[in-house]
Design an enzyme around this catalytic site. Sequence first.
Site, mmCIF file in Angstrom:
data_model
loop_
_atom_site.group_PDB
_atom_site.id
_atom_site.type_symbol
_atom_site.label_atom_id
_atom_site.label_comp_id
_atom_site.label_asym_id
_atom_site.label_seq_id
_atom_site.Cartn_x
_atom_site.Cartn_y
_atom_site.Cartn_z
ATOM 1 C CD GLU A 89 -2.296 -1.063 2.950
ATOM 2 O OE1 GLU A 89 -2.797 -2.093 3.399
ATOM 3 O OE2 GLU A 89 -2.283 0.005 3.579
ATOM 4 C CB CYS A 102 2.815 7.156 3.537
ATOM 5 S SG CYS A 102 3.230 5.878 4.735
ATOM 6 C CB CYS A 116 1.315 -2.447 13.846
ATOM 7 S SG CYS A 116 1.685 -2.063 12.130
ATOM 8 N N GLY A 156 6.034 -2.433 6.837
ATOM 9 C CA GLY A 156 7.419 -2.897 6.914
ATOM 10 C C GLY A 156 8.321 -2.042 7.773
ATOM 11 C CD GLU A 157 12.188 -0.901 11.226
ATOM 12 O OE1 GLU A 157 11.162 -0.406 11.732
ATOM 13 O OE2 GLU A 157 13.237 -0.248 11.066
ATOM 14 C CB SER A 188 9.165 5.912 10.339
ATOM 15 O OG SER A 188 8.644 5.568 11.602
ATOM 16 C CB SER A 211 7.968 3.717 16.221
ATOM 17 O OG SER A 211 7.673 4.109 14.904
ATOM 18 C CG LEU A 212 9.867 6.647 22.632
ATOM 19 C CD1 LEU A 212 11.220 5.980 22.466
ATOM 20 C CD2 LEU A 212 10.048 8.094 23.094
ATOM 21 C CG HIS A 213 4.729 3.549 19.737
ATOM 22 N ND1 HIS A 213 4.177 4.671 19.169
ATOM 23 C CD2 HIS A 213 5.128 2.771 18.691
ATOM 24 C CE1 HIS A 213 4.237 4.571 17.849
ATOM 25 N NE2 HIS A 213 4.820 3.443 17.538
ATOM 26 C CG ASN A 287 -6.360 4.399 11.887
ATOM 27 O OD1 ASN A 287 -7.521 4.016 11.835
ATOM 28 N ND2 ASN A 287 -5.834 5.274 11.055
HETATM 29 N N1 SAH Z 1 8.316 0.090 10.944
HETATM 30 C C1 SAH Z 1 8.429 1.499 10.984
HETATM 31 C C2 SAH Z 1 7.561 2.242 9.983
HETATM 32 C C3 SAH Z 1 6.149 1.780 9.754
HETATM 33 S S1 SAH Z 1 4.850 2.204 10.865
HETATM 34 C C4 SAH Z 1 8.194 2.024 12.382
HETATM 35 O O1 SAH Z 1 7.865 1.241 13.247
HETATM 36 O O2 SAH Z 1 8.413 3.200 12.615
HETATM 37 C C5 SAH Z 1 4.671 3.951 10.899
HETATM 38 C C6 SAH Z 1 4.154 4.447 12.239
HETATM 39 O O3 SAH Z 1 2.764 4.110 12.440
HETATM 40 C C7 SAH Z 1 4.899 3.837 13.423
HETATM 41 O O4 SAH Z 1 5.132 4.808 14.391
HETATM 42 C C8 SAH Z 1 3.910 2.809 13.909
HETATM 43 O O5 SAH Z 1 4.176 2.436 15.226
HETATM 44 C C9 SAH Z 1 2.586 3.525 13.716
HETATM 45 N N2 SAH Z 1 1.417 2.662 13.707
HETATM 46 C C10 SAH Z 1 1.318 1.367 13.343
HETATM 47 N N3 SAH Z 1 0.056 0.912 13.480
HETATM 48 C C11 SAH Z 1 -0.684 1.953 13.927
HETATM 49 C C12 SAH Z 1 -2.061 2.117 14.259
HETATM 50 N N4 SAH Z 1 -2.918 1.121 14.151
HETATM 51 N N5 SAH Z 1 -2.452 3.324 14.692
HETATM 52 C C13 SAH Z 1 -1.585 4.355 14.805
HETATM 53 N N6 SAH Z 1 -0.284 4.257 14.500
HETATM 54 C C14 SAH Z 1 0.184 3.074 14.070
#
Ligand code: SAH
Length: 338
Positions: A89, A102, A116, A156-157, A188, A211-213, A287
């Site tokens: 996508e 993106c 995710c 993907g990463e 990212s 991506s810290l979270h 999301n």
């Molecule tokens: N693998 C990479 C890039 C892809 S995800 C990474 O982890 O950064 C891009 C961003 O979207 C990341 O910060 C990821 O954690 C976040 N993300 C993934 N699923 C999500 C969701 N359902 N809602 C909000 N953010 C999400």
Amino acid sequence: MENFKDLTREERAAALKALGLPAFREAQIFKWICKGAEDFSGMSDLSAELRTRLAEKWSLETLSVDLVQSSSDGTKKFLLGLPDGNKIETVFMEYSYGNSLCISTQVGCAMGCSFCASTIGGKRRNLKAWEMLDEFIVSEKAAGKPVNHLVLMGIGEPFDNYENLCEFLRQIHDPKGIGLSYRNITVSTCGIVPKIRQFGQDFPQVNLAISLHAANQKAREALMPVAKAYDLKSLLEAADDHGKQTGRRVTYEYTLIAGKNDSLEGAAELAELLRGTLCHVNLIPLNPVAETGLSASSKKQALAFADYLEKHGVPCSIRRTLGKDIDAACGQLRKKNS
Ligand code: SAH
């Protein structure tokens, strides 16, 4: 027949040289590839005889646009078909500063983040450099508007596909083709520390998002398995060094998940961790992905979290949710169609 685009630029030049062709032919063909050429026949600055010779030896595979979803806010989501039948996508978004795309870096993902959609079903394979370049070319064409910013935040990463990522970045930056400025590209990562360090050396002008979270080791491990391999302390050190080395602000992504990481104690930990570093925090309302059972923080809680960070010296913003009506979160469209 071999796909010419499977070769790196260097391999292409060597293969053409082996046919007795001068070096500039590679750049000529690259220019056509960047215009979306699907075969050699339309490359009008090559002789008809040469075009035939090339077509006898190589194919030029391209990605297909299999589905387009358009949101009322201008966001467009594209489901793209790869030559082996897999789907990925891209998302096209309009911002005040320009249009942004993106893109995905892998088919699926091995990182296993609990919230995710892309990681459900695991990683099938890495995307090749040309497939990432084609994501840009076909999506821009299908969107019908010029794209001037690129984020690698799709499926993907990126740092789990490092060599292809680097080849792709060099290709999209080359002024002989698309010529996208490195400063307009953001990669990212979920936090693969050695690659963050390597990337700062290889591409100091490209923006880095992490991506810290979560702001403590235990909470982060609960959301992101990668945190067990690379702990929070080493991640923040690498990010801080990246900022110092490149002079560029690091973006931290922090997805707000109700009851998991959105408390004000969490905000206090985050502020403590980041205060005084060159950074920006991007708060992303979750999301929701049905399989995960997780839900987004309330608007009130998100605002309180952001307010706390601002008041304690950490610049942040709450990401505008675009394309909510079209499954624009990572991996949701592919999951539905595979
Ligand atoms: N693998 C990479 C890039 C892809 S995800 C990474 O982890 O950064 C891009 C961003 O979207 C990341 O910060 C990821 O954690 C976040 N993300 C993934 N699923 C999500 C969701 N359902 N809602 C909000 N953010 C999400």
